[in-house]
Design an enzyme around this catalytic site. Structure first.
Site, mmCIF file in Angstrom:
data_model
loop_
_atom_site.group_PDB
_atom_site.id
_atom_site.type_symbol
_atom_site.label_atom_id
_atom_site.label_comp_id
_atom_site.label_asym_id
_atom_site.label_seq_id
_atom_site.Cartn_x
_atom_site.Cartn_y
_atom_site.Cartn_z
ATOM 1 C CD GLU A 181 -2.776 1.309 2.436
ATOM 2 O OE1 GLU A 181 -3.628 2.215 2.490
ATOM 3 O OE2 GLU A 181 -2.603 0.491 3.365
ATOM 4 C CE LYS A 218 -6.573 -0.027 1.735
ATOM 5 N NZ LYS A 218 -7.047 -0.457 3.070
#
Length: 311
Positions: A181, A218
């Protein structure tokens, strides 16, 4: 983890409709989450067991709701304290998978370093091996770790991506699926440029992986629609999920609907409107609305990629 259970989790993560619920607020972000839920600061001691008791009650109420189920939710990302606790007598990750058919992931990062070169790298994770072992022992499919991009600094973004992949390779070596992420701050004045540099760096690092090394991304909802569609086609990428990043649920869902093949992984946008003082009926109705909106946005543009290559 039992190989058959692993295969079932992977099949769901690769093929099913739905989104990932981010229930992984850590010590630093927990007070804010509790305030939004209606728990005042003077009702617990910050950083102490009483705080984590309160947040576990909140998460338990969400996860035990009949509206929170595997028909619309692919997976859930857990904070370590949540993983180590129980829900209805079962360890949390086991409860999610056995009772709800929701795939569990463990947040493993230790927070952010101060900003340098326009980014905030992750702090060191000295116990990463132990965290991975714990994740496996609790039957999590994978992990998640976050760092933040605040401006379009080529050097900084390169460092962010290389650090994510460095940790990611260690996690993959343990048999887990890491969710990388590298968040782009939605308030970055040069957000579009940040995202273009990020996409290029992600592609460069994917070139260095072996065929058997599988991961997820993500990513912040991009300014340019379908910016990350080329990443979906990469054989090492299991799936791409999007964070809400401070957008309201309505804003996040509107942006998500325009991205082919990407599903949501929302935290604040998922729990928006949920409060401690709601009756169970009111709580479940609010949660049902939230889950429904994110689910619909996640499947608005069907996956173009053939995920059948992922075993």
């Amino acid at each position: 983890m039992d190989p058959l259970e692993h295969a079932k989790m992977m099949k769901k993560m690769c093929h099913a409709d739905g989104f990932i619920a981010a229930l992984d607020q850590s010590g630093g972000s927990t007070p804010g989450a509790l305030r939004l839920y209606g728990i005042k600061d003077d009702e617990y001691e910050v950083g102490e067991d009483s705080m984590f008791d309160q947040v576990h009650k909140m998460r338990t109420r969400i996860m035990t709701s009949p509206k929170f189920d595997g028909d619309r939710i692919l997976g859930a990302i857990l904070f370590e304290d949540t993983m180590n606790r129980k829900i209805e007598g079962l360890p949390t990750a086991e409860y999610l998978w056995k009772k709800k058919s929701i795939v569990p992931f463990l947040k493993v990062d230790k927070g952010l370093e101060p900003e340098k070169d326009g980014v905030q790298l992750m702090k060191p994770i000295p116990n990463l091996n132990e965290l991975c072992d714990a994740a496996l022992a609790h039957n999590n499919l994978g992990t998640k770790m976050r760092s933040v991009i605040n401006s379009a600094d080529q050097s900084g973004i390169k460092q962010i991506v290389e650090q994510q992949f460095e940790f990611g390779k260690k996690i993959m070596a343990k048999g887990l699926i890491p969710i990388l992420e590298p968040e782009v701050n939605i308030k970055a004045p040069d957000k579009s440029e940040c995202e273009a540099i990020l996409r290029a760096e992600l592609h460069e690092n994917l070139k260095l992986l072996r065929e058997d090394q599988k991961l997820m991304f993500k990513l912040t909802l991009p300014d340019v629609d379908d910016l990350y569609e080329t990443l979906l086609d990469h054989p090492n990428v299991v799936r791409i999920v999007a964070l809400s990043g401070g957008y309201s649920r309505a804003e996040a869902c509107a942006l998500l609907e325009r991205q082919h093949g990407i599903v949501g992984s929302f935290s604040r946008a998922l729990t928006e409107g949920l409060r401690n003082d709601l009756s169970d009926e009111e709580f479940d109705t609010m949660l049902d609305t939230s889950i429904g909106e994110i689910f619909d946005a996640s499947k608005a543009n069907p996956i173009k990629k053939d995920f059948h290559s992922h075993k």
